[in-house]
Structure formats: C-alpha cells, structure tokens
Design a protein around this motif. Structure first.
Motif, PDB file in Angstrom:
ATOM      1  N   GLY A 177       3.493  -2.835  -3.580  1.00  0.00           N
ATOM      2  CA  GLY A 177       2.223  -2.601  -4.245  1.00  0.00           C
ATOM      3  C   GLY A 177       1.984  -1.109  -4.346  1.00  0.00           C
ATOM      4  O   GLY A 177       1.861  -0.435  -3.313  1.00  0.00           O
ATOM      5  N   VAL A 178       1.966  -0.579  -5.542  1.00  0.00           N
ATOM      6  CA  VAL A 178       1.658   0.838  -5.766  1.00  0.00           C
ATOM      7  C   VAL A 178       0.189   0.927  -6.158  1.00  0.00           C
ATOM      8  O   VAL A 178      -0.235   0.331  -7.160  1.00  0.00           O
ATOM      9  N   ILE A 179      -0.589   1.650  -5.358  1.00  0.00           N
ATOM     10  CA  ILE A 179      -2.036   1.548  -5.480  1.00  0.00           C
ATOM     11  C   ILE A 179      -2.662   2.751  -6.214  1.00  0.00           C
ATOM     12  O   ILE A 179      -3.841   3.046  -6.009  1.00  0.00           O
ATOM     13  N   ASP A 180      -1.854   3.360  -7.098  1.00  0.00           N
ATOM     14  CA  ASP A 180      -2.363   4.407  -7.982  1.00  0.00           C
ATOM     15  C   ASP A 180      -2.035   4.086  -9.439  1.00  0.00           C
ATOM     16  O   ASP A 180      -1.877   4.986 -10.264  1.00  0.00           O
ATOM     17  N   CYS A 181      -1.939   2.815  -9.761  1.00  0.00           N
ATOM     18  CA  CYS A 181      -1.524   2.401 -11.110  1.00  0.00           C
ATOM     19  C   CYS A 181      -2.643   2.488 -12.139  1.00  0.00           C
ATOM     20  O   CYS A 181      -2.405   2.238 -13.322  1.00  0.00           O
ATOM     21  N   GLN A 182      -3.866   2.844 -11.710  1.00  0.00           N
ATOM     22  CA  GLN A 182      -4.939   3.025 -12.689  1.00  0.00           C
ATOM     23  C   GLN A 182      -4.801   4.345 -13.447  1.00  0.00           C
ATOM     24  O   GLN A 182      -5.479   4.565 -14.451  1.00  0.00           O
ATOM     25  N   HIS A 209       0.852  -1.202   0.000  1.00  0.00           N
ATOM     26  CA  HIS A 209       0.000   0.000   0.000  1.00  0.00           C
ATOM     27  C   HIS A 209       0.880   1.241   0.000  1.00  0.00           C
ATOM     28  O   HIS A 209       1.167   1.828   1.043  1.00  0.00           O
ATOM     29  N   ILE A 210       1.296   1.648  -1.204  1.00  0.00           N
ATOM     30  CA  ILE A 210       2.156   2.815  -1.367  1.00  0.00           C
ATOM     31  C   ILE A 210       1.526   3.734  -2.411  1.00  0.00           C
ATOM     32  O   ILE A 210       1.172   3.303  -3.504  1.00  0.00           O
ATOM     33  N   HIS A 211       1.397   5.011  -2.069  1.00  0.00           N
ATOM     34  CA  HIS A 211       0.780   5.989  -2.957  1.00  0.00           C
ATOM     35  C   HIS A 211       1.807   6.650  -3.868  1.00  0.00           C
ATOM     36  O   HIS A 211       3.014   6.589  -3.628  1.00  0.00           O
ATOM     37  N   LEU A 212       1.301   7.311  -4.900  1.00  0.00           N
ATOM     38  CA  LEU A 212       2.096   8.204  -5.738  1.00  0.00           C
ATOM     39  C   LEU A 212       1.629   9.634  -5.508  1.00  0.00           C
ATOM     40  O   LEU A 212       0.425   9.905  -5.485  1.00  0.00           O
ATOM     41  N   GLY A 213       2.582  10.538  -5.330  1.00  0.00           N
ATOM     42  CA  GLY A 213       2.228  11.946  -5.186  1.00  0.00           C
ATOM     43  C   GLY A 213       2.129  12.654  -6.520  1.00  0.00           C
ATOM     44  O   GLY A 213       1.307  13.555  -6.708  1.00  0.00           O
ATOM     45  N   ASN A 269       0.293  -3.012   5.976  1.00  0.00           N
ATOM     46  CA  ASN A 269       0.956  -2.220   4.951  1.00  0.00           C
ATOM     47  C   ASN A 269       1.161  -0.780   5.418  1.00  0.00           C
ATOM     48  O   ASN A 269       0.486  -0.315   6.339  1.00  0.00           O
ATOM     49  N   SER A 270       2.053  -0.073   4.751  1.00  0.00           N
ATOM     50  CA  SER A 270       2.461   1.247   5.235  1.00  0.00           C
ATOM     51  C   SER A 270       1.448   2.348   4.959  1.00  0.00           C
ATOM     52  O   SER A 270       1.389   3.319   5.700  1.00  0.00           O
ATOM     53  N   GLY A 295     -21.797   5.075   4.488  1.00  0.00           N
ATOM     54  CA  GLY A 295     -20.525   5.759   4.701  1.00  0.00           C
ATOM     55  C   GLY A 295     -19.548   5.379   3.607  1.00  0.00           C
ATOM     56  O   GLY A 295     -19.854   4.592   2.717  1.00  0.00           O
ATOM     57  N   LEU A 296     -18.357   5.955   3.664  1.00  0.00           N
ATOM     58  CA  LEU A 296     -17.332   5.709   2.656  1.00  0.00           C
ATOM     59  C   LEU A 296     -16.406   4.586   3.092  1.00  0.00           C
ATOM     60  O   LEU A 296     -16.060   4.469   4.265  1.00  0.00           O
ATOM     61  N   ILE A 297     -16.005   3.778   2.124  1.00  0.00           N
ATOM     62  CA  ILE A 297     -15.115   2.644   2.383  1.00  0.00           C
ATOM     63  C   ILE A 297     -14.014   2.646   1.333  1.00  0.00           C
ATOM     64  O   ILE A 297     -14.281   2.774   0.140  1.00  0.00           O
ATOM     65  N   HIS A 298     -12.767   2.502   1.789  1.00  0.00           N
ATOM     66  CA  HIS A 298     -11.657   2.363   0.851  1.00  0.00           C
ATOM     67  C   HIS A 298     -11.338   0.886   0.647  1.00  0.00           C
ATOM     68  O   HIS A 298     -11.419   0.088   1.578  1.00  0.00           O
ATOM     69  N   ALA A 299     -10.983   0.562  -0.582  1.00  0.00           N
ATOM     70  CA  ALA A 299     -10.623  -0.817  -0.920  1.00  0.00           C
ATOM     71  C   ALA A 299      -9.430  -0.806  -1.870  1.00  0.00           C
ATOM     72  O   ALA A 299      -9.222   0.147  -2.630  1.00  0.00           O
ATOM     73  N   LEU A 300      -8.644  -1.872  -1.811  1.00  0.00           N
ATOM     74  CA  LEU A 300      -7.457  -2.039  -2.637  1.00  0.00           C
ATOM     75  C   LEU A 300      -7.750  -3.097  -3.690  1.00  0.00           C
ATOM     76  O   LEU A 300      -8.155  -4.212  -3.359  1.00  0.00           O
TER      77      LEU A 300
END
Length: 388
Positions: A48-53, A9-13, A211-212, A100-105
């Motif tokens: 795992g980079v979770i902004d690959c879409q 769980h790693i984001h891209l800025g 995950n981070s 409510g809102l839910i985040h998913a990977l």
C-alpha cells in the motif's frame, strides 16, 4: 485461498521527475523503487503506497496502465508482475472534536476513483502534491467521502504520542472523533502489538494491521501481515479485514514493542526513562516527558483479556536491527536466500551459520523465538537489540 505478505503503509520521497512528496522520506523512495524493492528484495505480495493522491503519481499510473506496463485489476489494485499495489493516501485530520492532530489512511479501489478523491482533497488541502497534509474538513465527513468512493478508512499508528487517535491523552474513545461504523481496521504502529491493543474493548470489532510506515526503501516490511485471500486485490483485502468466508489476517509480524520509538515514557530533554511514582527526571531534573505507548494503553485499558480471538502477533526483529548485519552482509544474505522473507522465515540455523557465523546466526534464530533482550525505545528513539 492463498496467504500473501502485505505491507500497507509505504511513503514516497519523490515523484519520477524528482519533486518532493514526503519531505522526511528518502529521495530514493520513488514508486518504481518501492515496487522493485518489495517485489525482488523483500518478498511482499501486496504493498500500500499512501501518497497516491499526488497528481503526478496518478498521471504516471495512468500512463503505465495505458502502455501495459501496469494492469488495473477488475477487483481493484494495480498489478506489476507478481506484486499488487493498493492506492492509498495518508491524511492529517484536525477538527473541533480532535483536540489534536490525527493521521488516517484512506485506500481507494481504482486510479480513477483516486483521481476523484485527489480532486476532493485539493479543495480542502493546501498542497495535495505533498504527503500527509492537513485536510480542512470534519473527520466524519472525510470518512463518508472515502466510503462514497468505495474505499477503506483506517486510523494510523493509533497509540503513538503525536498525531494519532489516542495521542497525547485527550481522546478517550474513537467515537469522540470518528463514526465507528466507518472504520475498516486499526493500524497499531511500531510501539504496540495485539496483546496491548486488545485491552481496549472498543477495538474488539476491528482487524489489527501492522505496517512499516516506511520512509526509506530499506524500512519496507519492517512490519507487515500475512493475509489469506482468493487473490491479491482490493476487494479481497476488504473481505479479509471483515473475515468473510475464510479470508482473514492470518498473522501479524512486527517489532517487539520495546524496539519502537515510543514504547516507554522518557524525559523530553535527555531521554532517561521516567521512574514509577516520579514526576521529575532523575538524571537532569527536567519535568516534561514524552508519554510512552505502554503507559498510554494502561490509562485507556478497560479489560485484561482480549474480547476476541486474534491471529498471532509474531515479534520479528528487522535484519538491520541485528548487531553484525550491515548493508554488505544483508546483500550477501539476499544473494544466498533471495528475499528477506526467505531469510526471516525459511533459512535454517545451519544455513545461516555458513553465511554469518554462529553469533549472528544465533541472534536471528533467537529473534524468531522471542528470546532476544532489548533496551526499550522512547521519545522518538528506537530501542536496541542486546548482543550479549
């Protein structure tokens, strides 16, 4: 079979051209920076980079594969040197069942299948170029699409008060929102560990991930897991989550839950912890609180003892949480021991003393054995390590 360090769980800025992806993430957090940091400084084997879409990210991946800079593995994932990239997308779900809102990977096996998923999302999302955007579709329909593409679906940081499965208290069961058969694992989040999550019997069938959720380069691998696989690939990861033929999560490494931002219930205004039996802040008389993960799990728990044997959850204090370790000291440590995995797992006390002195070296050793004292976090503020 081999053990690999994995953070999924790693984001891209930003993209390579400088366009924003995760608005709250560091501008320095590009795909290239993630792979370099994970490979050479953190000592991870799989990220795992979770902004690959994001379309520009996909174009960059396609180009790098075409030039041979990256290699797409037969069993899924993209290889650069000795590190494997797993393609993911974090999404935000809201439908009539969620309250409510839910985040998913959502993890997808290949670049071309991620292109297909990105196109599917773009028809149900206002801006596919940004991270963690709302998907205007039923939660179960999203699960079916991920699995149609041979992907993995994992609810993210499931106990945090905001934007999570168990969230603010409305949802009592994952089956109210999702098809349990189409969930591949559960991500715990920074304020929970295995012993806490294991008290919910409905989670017994799933592997737990730590995950981070990194929003900056330095936060990569603040939580991660050791996973036993034949090789670091997408399909091997899938088999490990199902514990097939000896593959499995061997150990979780994560913050002591008290260090997480949402461990304890605190006043929404002044962050004073809520005293048991009180419904008003003893410091400022405010009556609104951010419910802590520990209290939320108490509400949901239906058993005291976990219903299945779990791998050990090793409470690990990230180096930048330890008093006396700043950027210069961390750079010095890396110069001596190589990666942060080497510092955290391999360097002995005497070696650490030579670099840090006895006081800070003692804190690292105490962190390994779970002997540090903490001031618990809550309401969006991280806990702290006591150096007394």
């Amino acid at each position: 079979m081999q053990d690999y360090f994995v953070d999924l769980h790693i984001h891209l800025g930003r993209t390579a051209s400088g366009k924003p992806v995760k608005i709250t993430a560091s501008n320095q957090l590009t795909l290239e920076a993630v792979l370099e940091e994970a490979r050479f400084k953190k000592g991870l084997d799989v990220v795992g980079v979770i902004d690959c879409q994001v379309p520009e990210v996909l174009i960059s991946l396609r180009n790098s594969i075409a030039t041979g800079e990256l290699e797409e593995l037969v069993d899924g994932g993209v290889r650069m040197g000795d590190i494997t990239l797993i393609l993911g997308a974090e999404i935000e779900i809201y439908d009539e069942n969620c309250q409510g809102l839910i985040h998913a990977l959502c993890y997808i096996k290949t670049v071309e299948k991620m292109v297909e998923f990105s196109n599917w999302l773009s028809k149900r999302m206002k801006n596919v170029t940004l991270s963690t955007q709302r998907v205007y579709a039923n939660a179960v329909d999203i699960q079916h699409e991920v699995h149609r593409l041979d992907g993995l679906f994992i609810p993210a940081h499931v106990f945090t008060p905001f934007k999570s499965l168990y969230g603010k208290g409305v949802k009592k069961s994952l089956s109210e929102v999702f098809d349990p058969e189409l969930i591949d694992a559960i991500e715990l989040g920074l304020s929970a560990d295995t012993s806490m999550a294991g008290r919910l019997s409905e989670l017994a069938g799933y592997a737990f991930l730590s995950n981070s959720d990194a929003h900056s380069v330095g936060k990569i691998a603040r939580e991660y897991q050791k996973v036993r696989m034949m090789e670091p690939s997408f399909e091997e990861l899938r088999l490990a989550l199902k514990e097939v033929d000896g593959r499995k999560v061997v150990a979780n490494y994560g913050l002591s839950p008290q260090l997480g931002k949402y461990y304890t219930t605190v006043c929404e205004k002044c962050f004073t912890p809520l005293l048991q039996g009180k419904d008003i802040c003893t410091n400022c008389d405010y009556t609104k609180f951010v419910k802590g993960v520990s209290d939320r799990i108490e509400e949901l728990a239906d058993n005291e003892d976990p219903l299945r044997h779990r791998p050990p959850y090793i409470h690990q204090v990230p180096l930048d949480f330890i008093p006396g370790i700043g950027p210069k000291t961390l750079s010095k440590l890396r110069g001596v021991f190589g990666t942060e995995m080497g510092i955290l797992h391999e360097a002995n006390y005497d070696e650490l003393v030579e670099v840090l002195g006895e006081k800070v070296a003692s804190l690292i050793v105490a962190a390994r054995s779970g002997k540090l004292a903490f001031k618990a976090g809550g309401g969006g503020r991280f806990g702290k390590v006591s150096d007394e």
